[in-house]
Design a protein around this motif. Structure first.
Motif, PDB file in Angstrom:
ATOM      1  N   GLU A  83       0.808  -1.219   0.000  1.00 50.57           N
ATOM      2  CA  GLU A  83       0.000   0.000   0.000  1.00 50.57           C
ATOM      3  C   GLU A  83       0.844   1.274   0.000  1.00 50.57           C
ATOM      4  OE1 GLU A  83      -3.405   0.014   2.748  1.00 50.57           O
ATOM      5  OE2 GLU A  83      -2.975  -2.115   3.092  1.00 50.57           O
ATOM      6  N   LEU A  84       2.144   1.126   0.241  1.00 47.82           N
ATOM      7  CA  LEU A  84       3.043   2.278   0.268  1.00 47.82           C
ATOM      8  C   LEU A  84       3.421   2.694  -1.151  1.00 47.82           C
ATOM      9  CD1 LEU A  84       5.407   1.052   3.116  1.00 47.82           C
ATOM     10  CD2 LEU A  84       3.710   2.886   3.299  1.00 47.82           C
ATOM     11  N   LYS A  85       3.864   3.927  -1.304  1.00 45.48           N
ATOM     12  CA  LYS A  85       4.326   4.423  -2.602  1.00 45.48           C
ATOM     13  C   LYS A  85       5.500   3.570  -3.086  1.00 45.48           C
ATOM     14  CE  LYS A  85       1.700   8.030  -3.101  1.00 45.48           C
ATOM     15  NZ  LYS A  85       0.701   8.171  -4.083  1.00 45.48           N
ATOM     16  N   ALA A  86       5.635   3.467  -4.399  1.00 40.31           N
ATOM     17  CA  ALA A  86       6.630   2.586  -5.029  1.00 40.31           C
ATOM     18  C   ALA A  86       8.054   2.882  -4.572  1.00 40.31           C
ATOM     19  CB  ALA A  86       6.529   2.689  -6.543  1.00 40.31           C
ATOM     20  N   LYS A  99       6.976  -7.028  -0.220  1.00 40.29           N
ATOM     21  CA  LYS A  99       5.682  -6.362  -0.417  1.00 40.29           C
ATOM     22  C   LYS A  99       4.542  -7.048   0.332  1.00 40.29           C
ATOM     23  CE  LYS A  99       6.782  -4.301  -4.829  1.00 40.29           C
ATOM     24  NZ  LYS A  99       6.469  -4.129  -6.238  1.00 40.29           N
ATOM     25  N   ASP A 100       4.708  -8.327   0.672  1.00 38.40           N
ATOM     26  CA  ASP A 100       3.651  -9.022   1.403  1.00 38.40           C
ATOM     27  C   ASP A 100       3.786  -8.852   2.923  1.00 38.40           C
ATOM     28  OD1 ASP A 100       5.929 -10.603   1.505  1.00 38.40           O
ATOM     29  OD2 ASP A 100       4.833 -12.495   1.399  1.00 38.40           O
ATOM     30  N   SER A 101       4.789  -8.095   3.357  1.00 39.01           N
ATOM     31  CA  SER A 101       4.970  -7.814   4.782  1.00 39.01           C
ATOM     32  C   SER A 101       4.016  -6.704   5.217  1.00 39.01           C
ATOM     33  CB  SER A 101       6.407  -7.353   5.059  1.00 39.01           C
ATOM     34  OG  SER A 101       7.334  -8.339   4.718  1.00 39.01           O
ATOM     35  N   LYS A 102       3.917  -6.524   6.512  1.00 38.81           N
ATOM     36  CA  LYS A 102       3.118  -5.436   7.071  1.00 38.81           C
ATOM     37  C   LYS A 102       4.051  -4.440   7.755  1.00 38.81           C
ATOM     38  CE  LYS A 102      -1.318  -7.603   7.608  1.00 38.81           C
ATOM     39  NZ  LYS A 102      -2.094  -6.917   6.596  1.00 38.81           N
ATOM     40  N   ALA A 136       2.606   9.098   1.567  1.00 40.57           N
ATOM     41  CA  ALA A 136       3.308   7.808   1.571  1.00 40.57           C
ATOM     42  C   ALA A 136       2.382   6.637   1.239  1.00 40.57           C
ATOM     43  CB  ALA A 136       3.979   7.570   2.918  1.00 40.57           C
ATOM     44  N   TYR A 137       1.111   6.790   1.535  1.00 36.75           N
ATOM     45  CA  TYR A 137       0.111   5.752   1.256  1.00 36.75           C
ATOM     46  C   TYR A 137      -1.264   6.416   1.250  1.00 36.75           C
ATOM     47  CZ  TYR A 137      -0.596   5.790   6.340  1.00 36.75           C
ATOM     48  OH  TYR A 137      -0.845   6.182   7.635  1.00 36.75           O
ATOM     49  N   ASN A 138      -2.259   5.694   0.786  1.00 35.40           N
ATOM     50  CA  ASN A 138      -3.611   6.216   0.742  1.00 35.40           C
ATOM     51  C   ASN A 138      -4.203   6.198   2.148  1.00 35.40           C
ATOM     52  OD1 ASN A 138      -6.291   6.803   0.366  1.00 35.40           O
ATOM     53  ND2 ASN A 138      -6.578   5.413  -1.352  1.00 35.40           N
ATOM     54  N   HIS A 139      -4.510   7.360   2.659  1.00 37.91           N
ATOM     55  CA  HIS A 139      -5.029   7.493   4.025  1.00 37.91           C
ATOM     56  C   HIS A 139      -6.551   7.347   4.079  1.00 37.91           C
ATOM     57  CE1 HIS A 139      -1.302   8.875   6.100  1.00 37.91           C
ATOM     58  NE2 HIS A 139      -0.951   9.097   4.834  1.00 37.91           N
TER      59      HIS A 139
END
Length: 141
Positions: A83-86, A99-102, A136-139
């Motif tokens: 979900e974070l920016k590339a 990418k599959d981590s939290k 940084a991510y969609n809030h």
């Protein structure tokens, strides 16, 4: 109708509590997701540092299990790395975080407008990046 109040406590009998610690070994040190964000505004820069230090001191008083029981405003929320920016994802991948981590998101500042992005391993939160402008991510809305 009476409201039922429930107090939740975590028993850690026989085990020493593991308190929250922070590590900066994987932190992004350039661009908008670091303190470089404040290059042009020194006053906000100093205030952000003070707020961050206060938040680290506050969080470090918690045992990990106790921190997990708090809501996202007092504690943290978990989101997927995907979900974070590339550019943040690329930085994390270079540091072995897939990418599959939290990641854990902590709020800080008096208005809770800033975010700390961390990866948790045991009781250590590795600070990865900061989100000062909610990019940084969609809030959500």
């Amino acid at each position: 109708m009476k409201k039922l109040r429930v107090k939740i406590s975590v028993s850690n009998e026989g085990k020493s509590k593991k308190y929250v610690t922070f590590s900066f070994d994987k932190m992004l040190n350039e661009g908008n997701y670091s303190f470089e964000f404040f290059k042009k505004n020194k006053r906000d820069h100093i205030q952000a540092y003070q707020d961050l230090l206060n938040r680290f001191q506050e969080l470090s008083r918690f045992a990990v299990l106790d921190l997990m029981l708090l809501d996202k405003k007092q504690g943290y929320e978990l989101i997927n790395v995907s979900e974070l920016k590339a550019n943040i994802q690329n930085h994390l991948e270079k540091n072995g975080i897939t990418k599959d981590s939290k990641v854990a998101i902590f709020r800080f500042s008096s208005s809770q407008k800033y975010r700390i992005v961390c990866h948790m391993v045991d009781n250590v939160f590795h600070v990865l990046a900061f989100d000062f402008d909610h990019s940084a991510y969609n809030h959500g809305s």
